[in-house]
Design an enzyme around this catalytic site. Structure first.
Site, PDB file in Angstrom:
ATOM      1  CG  ASP A  21      -2.349   0.489   0.970  1.00  9.90           C
ATOM      2  OD1 ASP A  21      -2.339   1.073  -0.334  1.00  9.90           O
ATOM      3  OD2 ASP A  21      -2.264   1.353   2.313  1.00  9.90           O
ATOM      4  CG  ASN A  69      -7.934  -1.459  -5.310  1.00  7.41           C
ATOM      5  OD1 ASN A  69      -6.876  -2.497  -4.672  1.00  7.41           O
ATOM      6  ND2 ASN A  69      -7.882  -0.869  -4.589  1.00  7.41           N
ATOM      7  CB  SER A 195      -7.563  -3.975   3.162  1.00  6.48           C
ATOM      8  OG  SER A 195      -7.029  -2.733   4.296  1.00  6.48           O
TER       9      SER A 195
HETATM   10  C1  IPE Z   1      -5.355  -2.636  -0.190  1.00  4.94           C
HETATM   11  O1  IPE Z   1      -5.042  -1.288  -0.195  1.00  4.94           O
HETATM   12  C2  IPE Z   1      -5.240  -3.670  -1.559  1.00  4.94           C
HETATM   13  C3  IPE Z   1      -4.544  -3.781  -2.222  1.00  4.94           C
HETATM   14  C4  IPE Z   1      -3.111  -3.471  -1.774  1.00  4.94           C
HETATM   15  C5  IPE Z   1      -4.231  -4.199  -3.183  1.00  4.94           C
HETATM   16  P1  IPE Z   1      -6.169  -0.087  -0.272  1.00  4.94           P
HETATM   17  O2  IPE Z   1      -5.546   1.017  -0.698  1.00  4.94           O
HETATM   18  O3  IPE Z   1      -7.412  -0.792  -1.459  1.00  4.94           O
HETATM   19  O4  IPE Z   1      -7.218  -0.218   1.373  1.00  4.94           O
HETATM   20  P2  IPE Z   1      -7.839   0.174   1.920  1.00  4.94           P
HETATM   21  O5  IPE Z   1      -8.522   0.292   0.295  1.00  4.94           O
HETATM   22  O6  IPE Z   1      -7.048   1.350   1.946  1.00  4.94           O
HETATM   23  O7  IPE Z   1      -8.520  -0.492   2.989  1.00  4.94           O
HETATM   24  C1  IPE Z   2      -2.162   0.474  -3.222  1.00  2.00           C
HETATM   25  O1  IPE Z   2      -1.537   1.677  -3.553  1.00  2.00           O
HETATM   26  C2  IPE Z   2      -1.853  -0.489  -4.719  1.00  2.00           C
HETATM   27  C3  IPE Z   2      -3.215  -0.675  -4.434  1.00  2.00           C
HETATM   28  C4  IPE Z   2      -4.204  -0.249  -3.906  1.00  2.00           C
HETATM   29  C5  IPE Z   2      -4.368  -0.541  -6.370  1.00  2.00           C
HETATM   30  P1  IPE Z   2      -2.980   2.126  -3.190  1.00  2.00           P
HETATM   31  O2  IPE Z   2      -2.626   3.188  -4.609  1.00  2.00           O
HETATM   32  O3  IPE Z   2      -3.938   2.184  -3.144  1.00  2.00           O
HETATM   33  O4  IPE Z   2      -2.289   4.103  -2.668  1.00  2.00           O
HETATM   34  P2  IPE Z   2      -2.161   4.917  -1.857  1.00  2.00           P
HETATM   35  O5  IPE Z   2      -2.991   4.135  -0.572  1.00  2.00           O
HETATM   36  O6  IPE Z   2      -2.958   5.924  -2.359  1.00  2.00           O
HETATM   37  O7  IPE Z   2      -1.562   5.726  -1.741  1.00  2.00           O
HETATM   38 MG    MG Z   3      -3.924   2.471  -0.395  1.00  2.00          MG
END
Ligand code: IPE
Ligand code: IPE
Ligand code: MG
Length: 244
Positions: A21, A69, A195
């Site tokens: 993340d 996502n 998550s």
């Molecule tokens: C969790 O990250 C999913 C992945 C890393 C693929 P998210 O960024 O989607 O999670 P939340 O929404 O902050 O819980």
């Molecule tokens: C994780 O990084 C990748 C996915 C969930 C696909 P994020 O895209 O969630 O990055 P932040 O949490 O918004 O910084």
């Molecule tokens: Mg994220």
């Protein structure tokens, strides 16, 4: 900062799961679009996969795209899908004897993405080292719901009796049935939540949360997480005296 020497190579976790993340916030910090963060994150995937294979981890399970996502803006989802086609470096897997696997609701992915992924699975299938598993269009509730449905169907058809449903039976119906449960779960990016990732499988995993955004999570940070894991006592409900 711990170095390679500080990792006890006789006490390496068999299965490490990572919630990767912080790509978006990393990009923002650099004054760039979120897609730039996802690109940088894809490079980190290869760096950590190589390092994990080098120290002898057997299974590395990376949360790459959750069922939730899909609700992101269409252009971000499109970027992530095309990154799956363009950024997977099969040569790195071949060089490190890594076999590539995917788990999740894969049918939901665009067909060209599925093809690219299954080609990589096929090309690396005879590698005997670490299994690198990408969780794609994955969530635990999706997985557990499917498992419950499949078990119910088998009971209905008389293939298993309801008395035979135990914890092993449930595990065997999950998409992770070919792996042991994670010993260590790492989440980068500062959030302290799961998550919807491997909720059943992480019942007794050691949890490690760090502030570092995924694109900055390099070998030294990974080693730090492994060293932290190695200092812990896993009791599985027993007393310290029983397990030491
Ligand atoms: C969790 O990250 C999913 C992945 C890393 C693929 P998210 O960024 O989607 O999670 P939340 O929404 O902050 O819980
Ligand atoms: C994780 O990084 C990748 C996915 C969930 C696909 P994020 O895209 O969630 O990055 P932040 O949490 O918004 O910084
Ligand atoms: Mg994220």
């Amino acid at each position: 900062m711990p170095n390679k020497e500080q990792i006890d190579l006789n006490h390496i976790p068999q299965h490490v799961a990572i919630i990767m993340d912080g790509n978006g916030r990393w990009a923002k910090q650099h004054g760039r679009e979120r897609s730039y963060g996802h690109q940088a994150g894809a490079e980190t995937v290869h760096i950590i996969a190589e390092e994990a294979a080098r120290i002898g981890i057997k299974y590395l399970t990376l949360y790459t795209f959750s069922t939730e996502n899909w609700s992101r803006p269409t252009d971000e989802v499109a970027t992530l899908m095309s990154l799956l086609i363009d950024s997977i470096e099969e040569e790195i897997f071949m060089k490190n004897n890594i076999s590539f696997h995917i788990i999740g609701d894969i049918n939901k992915l665009p067909e060209d993405v599925q093809k690219r992924l299954y080609d990589c699975v096929k090309h690396t299938s005879s590698n005997t080292g670490m299994c690198l598993v990408l969780a794609l269009s994955y969530s635990s509730r999706w997985e557990i719901t499917n498992a419950v449905r499949n078990i119910a169907l088998q009971v209905q058809r008389g293939e298993i009796s309801s008395e035979k449903i135990d914890s092993d039976c449930v595990s065997a119906h999950l998409v992770t049935s070919f792996m042991p449960d994670p010993d260590l779960l790492i989440r980068t990016g500062g959030e302290v939540r799961l998550s919807n990732y491997l909720l059943w499988q992480c019942a007794y995993s050691e949890l490690y949360f760090c502030e570092t955004f995924w694109p900055d999570f390099k070998e030294d940070e990974f080693q730090k997480a492994i060293c932290d894991y190695q200092k812990r006592e896993r009791r599985f409900g027993k007393t310290s005296e029983q397990v030491s």
